[in-house]
Motif scaffolding. Structure first.
Motif: not given
Length: 261
Positions: A108-111, A113, A154, A157
């Protein structure tokens, strides 16, 4: 005279310290560190059948485990699997407790980071499951019901996106599906393949509800400073895609090929 002797001694000691510091070897990272140690450690939850779980002989087995073994083999090192709580698995990686996470983690995009990901080694999706005798026709009907999922995934969410007001968090999917089958909760959001496999096993009287909530790229997570290791594993996964190894392992554990989009 003793004052000057003490001063000279202090200066000499400082110079020695500077020289020794300059000669110190830099910390080995990534691929170099793995090669030197002769092993690679991959973390997973150990409670996510058929991807990684303990069988009746208390052996860690599954699709992820076999992929990890093959990656280690092609790296020319031994595999050291590590099972840990999913909720803290990324922090364990960032702390250097293990070299990577090969445990069905969605990129994911959050991970992204905080960690780097390899190219995907399989593709999946989030799916709502209910009991086989459930009257529900769509996932929207569970907004005011109790829905279970694994902590740190995930899927939380997904539950929030659906507007679920009663989200129950569990250690792993063995617990979520057991609670669903026994009527403690009304639904479970998990990986579609995991749920279908559980359903086909005959241990859980469940069924998928509607279409997948979304699709996911599943990849191996590495520390950002270990780019050389990420790059090398990418080469290996590309080979395993091309030579059919991933397809073979997928059909062994899942009866279907989930390694292609």
């Amino acid at each position: 005279m003793r004052r000057f002797t003490a001063l000279y001694l202090a200066v000499f000691t400082l110079l020695i310290a500077v020289v020794l510091t300059g000669c110190a070897q830099p910390e080995k990272k990534g691929l170099e560190k793995v090669k030197e140690s002769g092993e690679i450690s991959f973390a997973m939850s150990g409670g996510y059948p058929p991807f990684n779980y303990f069988n009746k002989q208390n052996e860690l087995v599954g699709f992820d485990v076999d992929v990890a073994k093959e990656v280690a083999k092609r790296l020319g090192v031994k595999l050291k699997p590590v099972t840990t709580e999913w909720s803290g698995i990324i922090e364990g990686l960032r702390s250097g407790i293990y070299n990577g996470i090969l445990g069905s983690m969605a990129a994911t995009e959050q991970r992204r980071k905080v960690v780097d990901f390899s190219t995907p080694y399989y593709y999946s999706g989030a799916q709502m499951f209910v009991r086989a005798d459930s009257p529900y026709k769509s996932a929207d009907e569970l907004k005011a019901k109790a829905v279970g999922l694994v902590t740190g995934t995930t899927f939380e969410q997904d539950a929030k996106n659906l507007g679920v007001s009663d989200i129950r968090l569990y250690k792993d999917d063995t617990h979520t599906l057991t609670e669903l089958s026994s009527g403690v909760i009304d639904g479970v959001i998990t990986d579609r393949v995991v749920g279908v496999n559980a359903m086909n096993s005959g241990k859980f009287k469940i069924k998928p509800l509607g279409s997948p909530l979304r699709k996911e790229d599943i990849a191996v997570a590495f520390r950002k400073e270990d780019k050389t290791l990420t790059d090398e594993v990418n080469k290996i996964l590309k080979q395993m895609h091309e030579d059919g190894t991933l397809t073979k392992l997928s059909k062994k554990w899942l009866k279907v090929d989930i390694t292609n989009k």
